[in-house]
Scaffold this motif. Structure first.
Motif, PDB file in Angstrom:
ATOM      1  N   MET A   1       0.842  -1.197   0.000  1.00 65.60           N
ATOM      2  CA  MET A   1       0.000   0.000   0.000  1.00 65.60           C
ATOM      3  C   MET A   1       0.876   1.246   0.000  1.00 65.60           C
ATOM      4  SD  MET A   1      -3.309  -0.337  -0.012  1.00 65.60           S
ATOM      5  CE  MET A   1      -3.564  -1.812   0.969  1.00 65.60           C
ATOM      6  N   TYR A   2       0.574   2.150  -0.888  1.00 67.14           N
ATOM      7  CA  TYR A   2       1.349   3.391  -0.923  1.00 67.14           C
ATOM      8  C   TYR A   2       0.908   4.306   0.225  1.00 67.14           C
ATOM      9  CZ  TYR A   2       2.884   2.254  -5.667  1.00 67.14           C
ATOM     10  OH  TYR A   2       3.447   1.664  -6.768  1.00 67.14           O
ATOM     11  N   ILE A  69       0.864   8.564  -8.883  1.00 63.00           N
ATOM     12  CA  ILE A  69       2.121   7.981  -8.413  1.00 63.00           C
ATOM     13  C   ILE A  69       3.055   7.713  -9.589  1.00 63.00           C
ATOM     14  CG2 ILE A  69       3.112   5.872  -7.418  1.00 63.00           C
ATOM     15  CD1 ILE A  69       0.762   5.968  -5.420  1.00 63.00           C
TER      16      ILE A  69
ATOM     17  N   TYR B   6      -7.423   4.444  -0.141  1.00 65.35           N
ATOM     18  CA  TYR B   6      -6.189   3.666  -0.313  1.00 65.35           C
ATOM     19  C   TYR B   6      -5.641   3.717  -1.735  1.00 65.35           C
ATOM     20  CZ  TYR B   6      -8.099   1.501   3.923  1.00 65.35           C
ATOM     21  OH  TYR B   6      -8.640   1.277   5.162  1.00 65.35           O
ATOM     22  N   ILE B   7      -4.355   3.421  -1.829  1.00 65.88           N
ATOM     23  CA  ILE B   7      -3.732   3.226  -3.142  1.00 65.88           C
ATOM     24  C   ILE B   7      -2.973   1.892  -3.096  1.00 65.88           C
ATOM     25  CG2 ILE B   7      -2.365   4.275  -4.979  1.00 65.88           C
ATOM     26  CD1 ILE B   7      -2.308   6.857  -3.280  1.00 65.88           C
ATOM     27  N   PRO B   8      -3.623   0.811  -3.511  1.00 58.79           N
ATOM     28  CA  PRO B   8      -2.918  -0.473  -3.506  1.00 58.79           C
ATOM     29  C   PRO B   8      -1.790  -0.493  -4.540  1.00 58.79           C
ATOM     30  CG  PRO B   8      -5.098  -0.694  -4.515  1.00 58.79           C
ATOM     31  CD  PRO B   8      -5.009   0.695  -3.982  1.00 58.79           C
ATOM     32  N   GLU B   9      -0.692  -1.204  -4.187  1.00 53.87           N
ATOM     33  CA  GLU B   9       0.451  -1.285  -5.109  1.00 53.87           C
ATOM     34  C   GLU B   9       0.303  -2.431  -6.086  1.00 53.87           C
ATOM     35  OE1 GLU B   9       4.544  -0.848  -3.746  1.00 53.87           O
ATOM     36  OE2 GLU B   9       3.758  -0.117  -1.820  1.00 53.87           O
ATOM     37  N   THR B  10      -0.436  -3.465  -5.680  1.00 56.91           N
ATOM     38  CA  THR B  10      -0.565  -4.661  -6.514  1.00 56.91           C
ATOM     39  C   THR B  10      -2.031  -5.096  -6.581  1.00 56.91           C
ATOM     40  OG1 THR B  10      -0.327  -6.140  -4.638  1.00 56.91           O
ATOM     41  CG2 THR B  10       1.714  -5.506  -5.782  1.00 56.91           C
ATOM     42  N   GLU B  13      -3.094  -6.728  -3.335  1.00 57.15           N
ATOM     43  CA  GLU B  13      -3.474  -5.771  -2.287  1.00 57.15           C
ATOM     44  C   GLU B  13      -4.876  -5.224  -2.539  1.00 57.15           C
ATOM     45  OE1 GLU B  13       0.713  -3.823  -0.664  1.00 57.15           O
ATOM     46  OE2 GLU B  13      -0.597  -2.631  -1.939  1.00 57.15           O
ATOM     47  N   LEU B  56      -2.540  -0.024 -11.439  1.00 50.70           N
ATOM     48  CA  LEU B  56      -2.304  -1.475 -11.434  1.00 50.70           C
ATOM     49  C   LEU B  56      -2.017  -2.009 -12.848  1.00 50.70           C
ATOM     50  CD1 LEU B  56      -5.013  -2.820  -8.934  1.00 50.70           C
ATOM     51  CD2 LEU B  56      -2.608  -2.236  -8.488  1.00 50.70           C
TER      52      LEU B  56
END
Lengths: 159, 287
Positions: A1-2, A69, B6-10, B13, B56
């Motif tokens: 999570m960023y 991002i 939220y900002i999930p990376e994957t 997530e 993503l």
């Protein structure tokens, strides 16, 4: 999570750790002081807040900052003093494209995005490229002509 | 008050967030940011957590499979679809008519489907082409026809732990294709009405015939009953079938506003397409 949002605006690194749903236009104008970015409708219809994100024209009023991002953002402030930026701005001035001026930063960004991908646009191409940018003063013709002028004057600059 | 966003990376997530909190996926933001806007300087507030999945990579891109089907990742933008060389014509037409340049650079196919507006541009041609959606969760994947996935205006079969992964369009080779979107302007227009149609004609016989109506009811409408009246009929027989066919199509659609206009215009578009088949016009796109 960023946890933090890292991106670049006009070549400068920005680190943002607030609400990821904050609108990009608010971050640009209020946090970074880039008030050349205008807000008209606030719902992606008028194009006044247009900026370039990773090479593509987008409306910053409906982009959450959390979608940025790793992005490279360009605003009117970032292109104004470049050779390409000056080419468009000079053409807008010489072509009489500007009346009240509110839509112009968005128009310039739309023109920039067009000429980057299509250095020799037809009039139709130009009209499609600015079809998401509303101007209530000019009736568009002088803006279209000025973008055509920027294309022909710029020549190799856009190749 | 405000919930966490939220900002999930994957993708994993993101699926975890779906499962744990039912977080609302935000792709391009062109619907959610507008529907929840509060004004200058104010962040949108939703009653559930939002996860921004715009980044993503697992859900991006267009793939042409060996069997000729085309798979479009949920986060592929309208602009990428419009300029693709492998996406079927009807879908490219719809994508290139969405909003204007900047919107097409943000709006995604997954968002357009998930939002399930009857006026949405992409579901209409996708349903014409019998496209399927691939849905993903920790439990695995499931596939279903987009026509079954979209249940009504703003209603889908998406479970709270699932995400739209991709759309798969089976291969087609149409003799005639038709697409028309009617809006108030050439750009930045929400559909007032739209229609896709396609037919395969072999040796004077209509082998395949299909149409789909957008903005003419709570969801995109295809009438298999009406289509079957034309299929496996010789083109000489079609003129006498047209009135019954148009009646059947008219019964299938249910436009809520300006119904007379929408019904008349739908009938005119269908008539034009059938006329091209009967007149054996040059194969390809019918205008």
């Amino acid at each position: 999570m960023y946890k933090e949002i890292e991106f670049r605006v006009n070549g400068n690194k920005v680190l943002y750790s607030g609400n990821p749903l904050r609108r990009l236009v608010d971050v640009l104008r209020e946090e970074l002081g880039l008030i050349g970015v205008k807000e008209g409708c606030g719902e992606g219809e008028c194009g006044a807040c247009s900026i370039i994100k990773d090479g593509k024209l987008v409306t910053s009023c409906i982009i959450p900052v959390g979608a940025c991002i790793g992005s490279e953002i360009l605003t009117i402030e970032g292109i104004r003093d470049t050779e390409k930026g000056k080419c468009i701005v000079d053409a807008f001035r010489d072509g009489g494209a500007v009346q009240c001026g509110f839509c112009i930063p968005g128009m310039v960004m739309a023109a920039y995005a067009l000429l980057q991908s299509n250095p020799t646009p037809t009039e139709h191409d130009v009209r499609v490229a600015i079809s998401g940018n509303i101007c209530r003063c000019t009736g568009y013709d002088l803006i279209v002509e000025s973008i055509m002028l920027a294309a022909s004057r710029g020549g190799e600059l856009w190749q | 008050m405000a919930v966490a966003n939220y900002i999930p990376e994957t993708l994993d997530e993101a699926l975890l967030l779906r499962k744990a909190e039912g977080a609302i996926p935000l792709a391009g933001g062109t619907d959610i940011m507008v529907q929840n806007k509060r004004g200058i300087g104010l962040d949108p507030i939703l009653d559930r957590p939002v996860m921004i999945i715009a980044g993503l990579k697992e859900l991006k891109g267009i793939t042409l499979h060996e069997d000729g089907s085309v798979e479009i990742g949920a986060l592929t933008t309208a602009g990428e679809i419009a300029s693709s060389l492998v996406v079927p014509w009807h879908v490219r037409m719809a994508a290139s008519g969405m909003g204007a340049v900047a919107l097409r650079n943000s709006a995604t196919i997954g968002g357009n489907i998930g939002n399930a507006s009857p006026k949405g541009d992409l579901p209409q041609p996708l349903i014409l082409l019998d496209a399927e959606v691939v849905l993903i969760s920790f439990g695995g994947e499931r596939r279903m026809l987009l026509d079954d996935f979209i249940k009504g205006s703003k209603k889908t079969d998406l479970r709270s732990d699932e995400l739209i992964k991709s759309v798969i369009i089976p291969p087609h080779d149409f003799t005639y294709s038709y697409y028309r979107k009617i809006g108030m302007r050439k750009a930045n227009a929400i559909s007032k009405l739209s229609l896709s149609a396609a037919a395969v004609v072999k040796d004077g016989l209509v082998v395949d015939f299909r149409a789909s109506s957008g903005a003419a009811g709570p969801k995109v409408i295809r009438s298999r009953e009406a289509e079957s009246m034309i299929i496996r009929r010789s083109i000489e027989d079609i003129p006498e079938i047209v009135p019954d066919f148009l009646d059947a199509w008219d019964r299938a659609i249910s436009p809520h506003a300006m119904p007379k206009y929408r019904r008349n215009t739908t009938a005119r578009m269908l008539t034009r397409f059938l006329e091209a088949i009967v007149n054996e016009e040059d194969h390809g796109i019918i205008e």
